[in-house]
Write an enzyme that holds these catalytic residues in place. Structure first.
Site, PDB file in Angstrom:
ATOM      1  N   ASP A 192     -14.373   5.714   0.883  1.00 52.62           N
ATOM      2  CA  ASP A 192     -13.592   5.837   1.984  1.00 52.62           C
ATOM      3  C   ASP A 192     -12.578   6.618   2.452  1.00 52.62           C
ATOM      4  OD1 ASP A 192     -11.788   4.419   4.007  1.00 52.62           O
ATOM      5  OD2 ASP A 192     -10.379   3.764   2.160  1.00 52.62           O
ATOM      6  N   ASP A 193     -12.449   7.949   0.846  1.00 50.93           N
ATOM      7  CA  ASP A 193     -11.015   9.281   0.773  1.00 50.93           C
ATOM      8  C   ASP A 193     -11.745  10.297   2.074  1.00 50.93           C
ATOM      9  OD1 ASP A 193      -9.558   7.959  -1.263  1.00 50.93           O
ATOM     10  OD2 ASP A 193     -11.132   7.883  -2.431  1.00 50.93           O
TER      11      ASP A 193
ATOM     12  N   TYR B 154       1.035  -1.005  -0.340  1.00 54.47           N
ATOM     13  CA  TYR B 154       0.249   0.000  -0.004  1.00 54.47           C
ATOM     14  C   TYR B 154       0.661   1.437   0.178  1.00 54.47           C
ATOM     15  CZ  TYR B 154      -4.415   2.624  -0.591  1.00 54.47           C
ATOM     16  OH  TYR B 154      -5.385   2.929  -0.206  1.00 54.47           O
TER      17      TYR B 154
ATOM     18  N   LYS C 160      -6.006  -1.834  -2.056  1.00 58.34           N
ATOM     19  CA  LYS C 160      -7.289  -2.057  -0.438  1.00 58.34           C
ATOM     20  C   LYS C 160      -7.843  -3.304   0.128  1.00 58.34           C
ATOM     21  CE  LYS C 160      -7.623   1.823  -0.023  1.00 58.34           C
ATOM     22  NZ  LYS C 160      -8.297   3.403   1.534  1.00 58.34           N
TER      23      LYS C 160
ATOM     24  N   GLU D 167     -13.380   4.713  -4.288  1.00 58.23           N
ATOM     25  CA  GLU D 167     -12.308   4.697  -4.207  1.00 58.23           C
ATOM     26  C   GLU D 167     -11.607   5.783  -5.285  1.00 58.23           C
ATOM     27  OE1 GLU D 167     -10.833   3.266  -1.189  1.00 58.23           O
ATOM     28  OE2 GLU D 167      -8.909   4.729  -1.761  1.00 58.23           O
ATOM     29  N   ASP D 168     -10.517   6.696  -4.981  1.00 59.19           N
ATOM     30  CA  ASP D 168      -9.730   7.513  -5.284  1.00 59.19           C
ATOM     31  C   ASP D 168     -11.220   8.175  -6.788  1.00 59.19           C
ATOM     32  OD1 ASP D 168      -8.080   7.776  -3.293  1.00 59.19           O
ATOM     33  OD2 ASP D 168      -6.175   6.216  -4.509  1.00 59.19           O
TER      34      ASP D 168
HETATM   35  P1  NAD Z   1      -9.188  16.728  -3.671  1.00 57.59           P
HETATM   36  O1  NAD Z   1      -8.365  16.620  -4.753  1.00 57.59           O
HETATM   37  O2  NAD Z   1     -10.938  15.902  -3.178  1.00 57.59           O
HETATM   38  O3  NAD Z   1      -8.828  17.640  -2.503  1.00 57.59           O
HETATM   39  C1  NAD Z   1      -7.295  17.996  -2.349  1.00 57.59           C
HETATM   40  C2  NAD Z   1      -7.695  19.916  -2.121  1.00 57.59           C
HETATM   41  O4  NAD Z   1      -6.389  20.509  -1.738  1.00 57.59           O
HETATM   42  C3  NAD Z   1      -8.404  20.932  -3.048  1.00 57.59           C
HETATM   43  O5  NAD Z   1      -9.190  21.383  -1.987  1.00 57.59           O
HETATM   44  C4  NAD Z   1      -7.559  21.617  -3.333  1.00 57.59           C
HETATM   45  O6  NAD Z   1      -8.265  23.279  -3.405  1.00 57.59           O
HETATM   46  C5  NAD Z   1      -6.498  21.963  -2.317  1.00 57.59           C
HETATM   47  N1  NAD Z   1      -4.873  22.339  -2.635  1.00 57.59           N
HETATM   48  C6  NAD Z   1      -4.460  21.846  -3.981  1.00 57.59           C
HETATM   49  N2  NAD Z   1      -3.478  22.403  -4.163  1.00 57.59           N
HETATM   50  C7  NAD Z   1      -3.734  23.730  -2.859  1.00 57.59           C
HETATM   51  C8  NAD Z   1      -2.574  24.443  -2.605  1.00 57.59           C
HETATM   52  N3  NAD Z   1      -1.496  24.909  -2.850  1.00 57.59           N
HETATM   53  N4  NAD Z   1      -3.154  24.728  -1.571  1.00 57.59           N
HETATM   54  C9  NAD Z   1      -4.166  24.854  -0.606  1.00 57.59           C
HETATM   55  N5  NAD Z   1      -4.932  23.632  -1.041  1.00 57.59           N
HETATM   56  C10 NAD Z   1      -4.691  23.407  -2.578  1.00 57.59           C
HETATM   57  O7  NAD Z   1      -8.238  14.999  -2.884  1.00 57.59           O
HETATM   58  P2  NAD Z   1      -8.184  14.328  -1.561  1.00 57.59           P
HETATM   59  O8  NAD Z   1      -9.204  13.124  -1.686  1.00 57.59           O
HETATM   60  O9  NAD Z   1      -9.302  15.245  -0.420  1.00 57.59           O
HETATM   61  O10 NAD Z   1      -7.598  14.224  -1.469  1.00 57.59           O
HETATM   62  C11 NAD Z   1      -6.593  14.889  -1.184  1.00 57.59           C
HETATM   63  C12 NAD Z   1      -4.382  13.970  -0.007  1.00 57.59           C
HETATM   64  O11 NAD Z   1      -5.200  13.778   0.843  1.00 57.59           O
HETATM   65  C13 NAD Z   1      -4.173  13.176  -1.242  1.00 57.59           C
HETATM   66  O12 NAD Z   1      -2.931  13.623  -1.238  1.00 57.59           O
HETATM   67  C14 NAD Z   1      -4.755  11.380  -0.767  1.00 57.59           C
HETATM   68  O13 NAD Z   1      -3.268  10.811  -0.745  1.00 57.59           O
HETATM   69  C15 NAD Z   1      -4.988  12.267   0.932  1.00 57.59           C
HETATM   70  N6  NAD Z   1      -5.718  11.670   1.734  1.00 57.59           N
HETATM   71  C16 NAD Z   1      -4.600  10.576   2.760  1.00 57.59           C
HETATM   72  C17 NAD Z   1      -5.777   9.899   3.371  1.00 57.59           C
HETATM   73  C18 NAD Z   1      -5.337   9.318   4.866  1.00 57.59           C
HETATM   74  O14 NAD Z   1      -5.869   7.987   4.618  1.00 57.59           O
HETATM   75  N7  NAD Z   1      -4.081   9.631   5.200  1.00 57.59           N
HETATM   76  C19 NAD Z   1      -7.327   9.218   2.977  1.00 57.59           C
HETATM   77  C20 NAD Z   1      -7.520  10.392   1.942  1.00 57.59           C
HETATM   78  C21 NAD Z   1      -6.611  11.111   1.319  1.00 57.59           C
END
Ligand code: NAD
Length: 541
Positions: free
Chosen positions: A262-263, A98, A168, A239-240
């Site tokens: 899940d996200d 993962y 996953k 997912e994603d």
């Molecule tokens: P998303 O595309 O829905 O959201 C991304 C957000 O980031 C948007 O609101 C965008 O405007 C903002 N953004 C982009 N560039 C930016 C900047 N320079 N300054 C401020 N904000 C900015 O994506 P998501 O599903 O929310 O995922 C975001 C991250 O979170 C990914 O890296 C993903 O891997 C991670 N994530 C981690 C987990 C975990 O379990 N740890 C779970 C889900 C997502």
């Protein structure tokens, strides 16, 4: 061994069937009974010996992607041995199957492709999706489906995104004991807008740009209907998917079928659990915290929504609870005067002067917690961390973006930048940090702690829906498994090695909630834990 009772193939077909193959571990009696005599070398190995041999070879590889390929090949050969390797070495192997390695594997998917796993359904398959799903040889209990548009923080990887549903579902089995025979990874290929992939001769997906609009929605709708027709009790995990589809698809289907994203929801639950651990250390309540999110997408707004739900459950007024949560997106602080905000952000658009970026928002709001989910690498700079340490005795700092290359800061930076006072969690793993004579053990605020237990609980009681209350219950169950010893070393989650036990607790909490809400299709047994344990697959031969 598996909890399933399906027919076991014979001879060479058995050795090519990863769900039943034991390779050189087949006994003399099995070799006679199953037509294997002569098809295997004479010496009979134990599963322990097979595992030792595999690990020896794996550890001789230096490149994580080569290790990923070796693990995938084992997965395709012998599932019991694969899951024994994963379960007995979860700290070492999870990072390979993962995040972060799976991110690299998805980017290189076409180049390392050996054998298909799961199902690929393309936009051209509209009109025949139920027939296609009937090609799957078993009854699926859980589907993890992606359209590959937002793979981790890596963006649009098209059909290469298949690495994520496969990974996953491996975690469903490794972390909660869901029988691998029930697991079905699916990629919906609607094209990709990733130019690098479109011009890559080894790309495995459709060579066209993404289909959007009514044709996309028709595909999703037909897929959902077909999946429910072919596998009536199936749980479907989105997912994603990219933000613009993720929220509306969840809103469309969450009250109609047994599904979750899940996200949005799994991440929220794990983050809430981490915050519950952090406030245990601080001795505060949720409503005393002020959360500033970097990112306003699926993960961030999902987390804010569940934190609000948890505060409301504790008697806080919903408007007041929302005012404890602030979002920064790519245009700066989300405030009421901003136009064109989507529904998810508008809830957190408070009356406040605009702030151009995260450091400016931090300065004006002085939060107690910063939570990164924007995939902006290094955004928690030394200045940001210093500012948090100046205004907080124990600043909460969650760098949740994946993979590691997208993390807002490393664990070392978080502890160093706050004089060792940060209550830190990370999306991808970081090793322990030695600072000022103390060892800090950062743990992953990763939804892998949550979704396997949700799935197990839902399967065991036959849940017909996955609700917000279940994610709240899951977060509380996870937080309850964090020991004083964990907290002393600043770990906000239990060790990964405990995930199977943790998932049982989560499954119990989820099933209890399903019964409480009248959403369980199976009669409540006297011994609920016994029922759940009866669904747990054991990878030992
Ligand atoms: P998303 O595309 O829905 O959201 C991304 C957000 O980031 C948007 O609101 C965008 O405007 C903002 N953004 C982009 N560039 C930016 C900047 N320079 N300054 C401020 N904000 C900015 O994506 P998501 O599903 O929310 O995922 C975001 C991250 O979170 C990914 O890296 C993903 O891997 C991670 N994530 C981690 C987990 C975990 O379990 N740890 C779970 C889900 C997502």
């Amino acid at each position: 061994m598996s909890t399933r009772q399906d027919a076991v193939p014979h001879g060479l077909a058995l050795l090519c069937d990863p769900l039943h193959n034991k390779g050189t571990a087949f006994t003399e009696a099995e070799r006679d009974a199953l037509g294997l005599r002569g098809l295997l070398p004479p010496h009979i190995h134990t599963q322990e010996e097979q595992m030792a041999r595999f690990l020896h070879n794996l550890r001789n590889l230096s490149d994580p992607l080569e290790k990923f390929v070796a693990l995938s090949a084992l997965h395709d050969r012998n599932e019991d041995l694969f899951f024994r390797v994963v379960c007995d070495n979860v700290d070492e192997i999870m990072a390979l199957i993962y995040t972060p390695t799976v991110g690299l594997a998805c980017q290189r998917f076409g180049h390392i492709f050996q054998r298909p796993r799961g199902m690929f359904i393309s936009i051209d398959d509209r009109g025949r999706i139920a027939d296609i799903l009937r090609n799957w040889p078993r009854k699926a209990g859980i589907i993890v489906v992606t359209d590959g548009e937002r793979i981790l923080g890596l963006g649009d990887l098209g059909a290469n995104g298949m690495g994520i549903p496969v990974g996953k579902l491996s975690l469903y089995t490794a972390c909660a004991g869901i029988d691998p025979a029930m697991c079905l990874p699916i990629t919906l290929d609607v094209g990709t807008n990733n130019e690098t992939l479109l011009s890559d001769p080894y790309y495995v997906g459709l060579r066209q740009r993404r289909v959007t609009g009514p044709a996309y929605d028709e595909l999703i709708d037909e897929f959902i209907t077909a999946a429910r027709e072919v596998f009536p009790d199936v749980i479907i995990q989105f997912e994603d998917f990219a933000n613009h589809n993720a929220f509306r698809l969840l809103a469309k289907y969450r009250d109609r079928i047994c599904t979750f994203n899940d996200d949005i929801q799994g991440t929220a639950s794990v983050a809430l659990a981490g915050v519950l651990s952090a406030i245990r250390i601080k001795g505060t309540t949720l409503a005393e915290e002020k959360f500033l999110f970097l990112g306003a997408g699926e993960a961030a707004t999902g987390m804010a929504d569940l934190l609000v739900a948890a505060m409301v459950e504790q008697g806080v007024d919903v408007a007041e609870a929302r005012r404890r949560c602030w979002l920064v997106d790519s245009k700066g602080l989300v405030v009421a005067s901003r136009e064109g905000l989507n529904e998810q952000k508008r809830v957190y658009a408070h009356d406040h002067a605009p702030a151009a970026d995260f450091p400016a928002a931090l300065q004006t709001l002085q939060p107690t917690a910063i939570i990164g989910a924007a995939a902006v690498s290094g955004a928690f700079t030394p200045e940001v961390l210093r500012a948090m340490a100046e205004t907080n005795h124990r600043p909460i700092v969650f760098a949740l973006s994946n993979p590691t290359s997208k993390a807002e800061c490393t664990a070392e930076q978080a502890y160093q930048g706050t004089d060792g006072r940060a209550l830190f969690a990370c999306g991808s793993p970081f090793p322990p940090v030695r600072f000022a004579g103390k060892t800090f053990v950062p743990r992953q605020g990763n939804n892998a702690y949550i979704f396997p237990g949700i799935g197990l609980g839902a399967i065991a009681c036959g849940a017909t829906r996955i609700t917000e209350e279940m994610f709240l219950a899951a977060a509380r169950a996870l937080a309850s498994q964090v020991s004083e010893t964990d907290l002393e070393q600043a770990s906000l989650f239990p060790p990964l090695s405990a995930t199977r036990a943790v998932s049982l607790h989560i499954a119990m909490a989820v099933a209890e909630e399903a019964y409480r809400q009248g959403l369980a299709s199976k009669a409540r047994p006297k011994d609920l834990l016994g029922l759940i344990k009866a669904h747990v697959y054991d990878p030992h031969y």
